[in-house]
Enzyme design. Structure first.
Site, PDB file in Angstrom:
ATOM      1  N   GLU A   1       0.838  -1.208   0.000  1.00  0.00           N
ATOM      2  CA  GLU A   1       0.000   0.000   0.000  1.00  0.00           C
ATOM      3  C   GLU A   1       0.871   1.255   0.000  1.00  0.00           C
ATOM      4  OE1 GLU A   1      -3.557   1.840   2.872  1.00  0.00           O
ATOM      5  OE2 GLU A   1      -2.205   0.293   3.650  1.00  0.00           O
TER       6      GLU A   1
ATOM      7  N   LYS B   1      -9.147   2.307  -2.487  1.00  0.00           N
ATOM      8  CA  LYS B   1      -9.438   1.729  -1.179  1.00  0.00           C
ATOM      9  C   LYS B   1     -10.846   2.127  -0.753  1.00  0.00           C
ATOM     10  CE  LYS B   1      -7.223   1.278   3.391  1.00  0.00           C
ATOM     11  NZ  LYS B   1      -6.005   1.637   4.155  1.00  0.00           N
TER      12      LYS B   1
ATOM     13  N   TYR C   1      -9.037   4.929  13.463  1.00  0.00           N
ATOM     14  CA  TYR C   1      -8.872   4.503  14.852  1.00  0.00           C
ATOM     15  C   TYR C   1      -7.391   4.277  15.119  1.00  0.00           C
ATOM     16  CZ  TYR C   1      -8.730  -0.046  12.490  1.00  0.00           C
ATOM     17  OH  TYR C   1      -8.414  -1.081  11.634  1.00  0.00           O
TER      18      TYR C   1
ATOM     19  N   CYS D   1      -5.382  -3.023   2.143  1.00  0.00           N
ATOM     20  CA  CYS D   1      -5.287  -3.079   3.609  1.00  0.00           C
ATOM     21  C   CYS D   1      -6.634  -3.258   4.309  1.00  0.00           C
ATOM     22  CB  CYS D   1      -4.542  -1.850   4.133  1.00  0.00           C
ATOM     23  SG  CYS D   1      -3.820  -2.116   5.780  1.00  0.00           S
TER      24      CYS D   1
ATOM     25  N   LYS E   1       0.121  -9.442  17.026  1.00  0.00           N
ATOM     26  CA  LYS E   1      -0.944  -9.049  16.093  1.00  0.00           C
ATOM     27  C   LYS E   1      -0.998  -9.988  14.886  1.00  0.00           C
ATOM     28  CE  LYS E   1      -2.057  -5.228  12.920  1.00  0.00           C
ATOM     29  NZ  LYS E   1      -1.691  -3.836  12.535  1.00  0.00           N
TER      30      LYS E   1
ATOM     31  N   SER F   1      22.845   5.026  33.488  1.00  0.00           N
ATOM     32  CA  SER F   1      22.711   5.150  34.935  1.00  0.00           C
ATOM     33  C   SER F   1      23.190   3.925  35.687  1.00  0.00           C
ATOM     34  CB  SER F   1      21.242   5.387  35.296  1.00  0.00           C
ATOM     35  OG  SER F   1      20.469   4.226  34.977  1.00  0.00           O
TER      36      SER F   1
ATOM     37  N   ASP G   1      16.879   0.058  32.387  1.00  0.00           N
ATOM     38  CA  ASP G   1      16.310   0.736  31.220  1.00  0.00           C
ATOM     39  C   ASP G   1      17.397   1.282  30.294  1.00  0.00           C
ATOM     40  OD1 ASP G   1      13.628   0.323  32.055  1.00  0.00           O
ATOM     41  OD2 ASP G   1      13.797   2.024  33.415  1.00  0.00           O
ATOM     42  N   SER G   2      18.361   1.998  30.851  1.00  0.00           N
ATOM     43  CA  SER G   2      19.426   2.545  30.009  1.00  0.00           C
ATOM     44  C   SER G   2      20.297   1.425  29.454  1.00  0.00           C
ATOM     45  CB  SER G   2      20.263   3.562  30.784  1.00  0.00           C
ATOM     46  OG  SER G   2      20.913   2.976  31.893  1.00  0.00           O
TER      47      SER G   2
ATOM     48  N   ASN H   1      14.374  16.653  40.675  1.00  0.00           N
ATOM     49  CA  ASN H   1      14.192  16.994  39.270  1.00  0.00           C
ATOM     50  C   ASN H   1      15.313  17.876  38.736  1.00  0.00           C
ATOM     51  OD1 ASN H   1      11.848  15.506  39.021  1.00  0.00           O
ATOM     52  ND2 ASN H   1      10.490  17.237  39.406  1.00  0.00           N
TER      53      ASN H   1
ATOM     54  N   GLU I   1       6.721   3.931  33.502  1.00  0.00           N
ATOM     55  CA  GLU I   1       7.081   5.220  34.090  1.00  0.00           C
ATOM     56  C   GLU I   1       6.344   6.365  33.388  1.00  0.00           C
ATOM     57  OE1 GLU I   1      11.670   3.933  35.282  1.00  0.00           O
ATOM     58  OE2 GLU I   1      11.272   5.142  33.492  1.00  0.00           O
TER      59      GLU I   1
END
Length: 545
Positions: free
Chosen positions: A41, A112, A118, A148, A191, A296, A300-301, A377, A406
């Site tokens: 597509e 199409k 959505y 599609c 999916k 850190s 995560d890092s 912070n 987070e």
């Protein structure tokens, strides 16, 4: 009759390279004996073009590119996704279209019918739906050419179809002998395996015709396309599937189809691949060569850096450690060890002196007031200024390292650790971050074991841990999925067995932090509902569900 499925990675608006790639795949398909080659597509423009569709010259360039592609089809036919002008005196100005090209001539154009509006899709904003539906004739076959969403509305497969009409049913009623669907269907975990492929096989089996599905691959902005183009026989059996997350050209002999092996992946493998591809394409298509990451010593890092090194190569990833007086020695050692394991260069720039200067400057303003989140912070924003300075000076793309959990509850600092060009893990819940870490370490230790086993902490004050203000991530992520992805209300989540006080606190945090998420860096979508264009909540509202 041999049909080739050309699963390609386009860049939105790069008409020259998109055209060159399409013509190259046309020649490859012809050399492999294909009579027809099918592209995804909007292959000409790239997907999603968004408001570029409102620019007349963009549409004209796309039509010029289609003319060039048409001249490439000597000795082979092609179906190519492009943007067509609406020739009627009413309605939207353009159609999402497929050009059916034979002998260097466009013999038919198919529009199409069903335009999704959505999640991340907003196609009715731009496109006029098809006014007519008809098959194309080719070598004695009637090709049911669809685009599609046209194939996502079978009333037997879906509990509640979104549209009144079913274009596939219409094509079958007109004696279509092969269903073709050109697509730009983004990745979300499971999916393809649980929704898309079962839907496609259902349609083939229901109508007793072969079905060919061609999806694009690669990343554009926050979306990653997983490919997985598929050939399904009239019994509804998958006979061939193109590579996941890679460009591919798959030739199917429609008279004598050969069953080809299909590689299966675990859910975490697909998420890993999606993040690798999404980062690689976002970086390259935006014109960056190198990325910089604040390290850190935490999970995560570490996962962000490991993904970046695999995606871009270790030479293109720079780690920056920015310890303060609250940083533990073990965290510094973990970040250094990670950098050494990944073979990435790293710098250590202490923020302790800068933080003390800030405190001294603000001391008269904060006289008599306790150390609190303000000072916490400040540290995050100092680090942000340093890493953005490196980005400006050297042209690095800054990767933020926060995860979906987070970001959902606002456990992050605006203009601090949220500052950057791409939030790689922003759709990855914390529990999935740990899964990714284990997957990355499946053959050898890359992410230090201590980063995986220690209690998560922002280390912005003494003896600080995430669970001081949040429930365990197993509980948090389950509640967040129920609320954000499954849209369950408070009562339904409590009925799942969770403490009412915890549920209400989490949902309050999710709702009040929409203003933060609106200012976050774009992230790679991997779940069914990601923050950003797929979840459009007002910042100001009083509704609690």
């Amino acid at each position: 009759m041999k049909i080739a499925l050309a699963q390609i990675n386009q860049t939105v608006g790069d008409f020259q390279k998109n055209t060159e790639k399409i013509c190259s795949y046309i020649n490859r398909a012809k050399n492999q004996g294909a009579n027809l080659v099918i592209f995804p597509e909007l292959a000409v423009t790239g997907y999603p073009p968004k408001d570029l569709l409102d620019i007349p010259s963009f549409i004209d360039k796309n039509l010029q590119a289609l003319d060039e592609i048409t001249r490439c089809t000597y000795g082979i036919s092609a179906i190519v996704g492009f943007v067509d002008k609406n020739k009627q005196p009413y309605g939207k100005l353009v159609h999402n279209a497929a050009a059916f090209i034979q002998d260097q001539k466009i013999v038919s154009v198919h529009h199409k019918s069903l335009l999704p509006t959505y999640d991340v899709f907003d196609e009715y904003r731009y496109f006029e739906p098809a006014h007519t539906i008809f098959p194309g004739e080719f070598m004695g076959n009637a090709l049911g050419i669809s685009i599609c969403e046209d194939i996502w509305n079978d009333e037997e497969f879906w509990t509640r179809p979104l549209y009144e009409t079913d274009p596939i049913e219409s094509l079958i009623s007109q004696k279509a002998t092969i269903i073709i669907n050109i697509s730009s269907s983004p990745f979300a975990v499971e999916k393809h395996e649980k929704i898309r492929l079962p839907m496609l096989t259902h349609d083939a089996r229901k109508y007793r015709v072969p079905l060919l599905y061609v999806n694009q691959v690669g990343g554009n902005d926050e979306l990653v396309f997983d490919g997985n183009s598929s050939a399904i026989n009239a019994e509804g059996k998958l006979i061939a599937q193109a590579a996941a997350f890679e460009e591919d050209l798959m030739v199917i002999d429609m008279e004598n189809p050969v069953q080809l092996p299909v590689k299966a992946y675990t859910p975490i493998e697909t998420v890993h691949k999606a993040l690798i591809v999404g980062l690689r394409d976002y970086t390259a298509k935006c014109g960056f060569k190198n990325v910089v990451i604040g390290l850190s010593g935490g999970i995560d890092s570490a996962v962000t850096a490991a993904l970046a090194a695999e995606s871009l190569g270790s030479d293109h990833v720079i780690g920056v450690l920015m310890p303060s007086q609250f940083s533990s020695q073990s965290s510094i050692e973990d970040a250094v060890k990670l950098s050494q394991n990944l073979l990435i260069p790293y710098k250590i720039i202490s923020i302790e002196g800068i933080f003390e200067t800030y405190q001294n400057v603000l001391k008269p303003e904060f006289k008599g007031m306790p150390f609190d989140i303000t000072e916490e912070n400040l540290q995050a924003r100092i680090r942000s200024n340093i890493i953005m300075a490196l980005s400006n000076k050297y042209g690095y793309l800054v990767l933020t390292t926060g995860n979906k959990s987070e970001l959902a509850v606002g456990y992050c600092t605006l203009y601090g650790d949220m500052s950057g060009g791409l939030a790689l893990l922003s759709d990855v819940p914390k529990t999935m971050v740990y899964e990714l870490a284990r997957y990355i370490n499946r053959k050898k230790e890359i992410i230090p074991q201590n980063s995986m086993s220690k209690a998560p902490s922002a280390e912005l004050k003494p003896n600080q841990f995430d669970q001081d203000t949040l429930p365990s991530y197993n509980i948090l992520d389950t509640i967040l999925k129920a609320y954000i992805e499954d849209t369950k209300c408070i009562a339904e989540i409590i009925q799942m067995g969770f403490d009412e006080k915890i549920v209400r606190d989490i949902i309050r945090k999710v709702n009040r932090n929409e203003y933060k998420r609106r200012q976050a860096a774009p992230g790679i979508k991997v779940t069914s509902k990601a923050f950003g264009s797929g979840r459009r909540m007002p910042i100001v509202h009083k509704f609690i569900y």
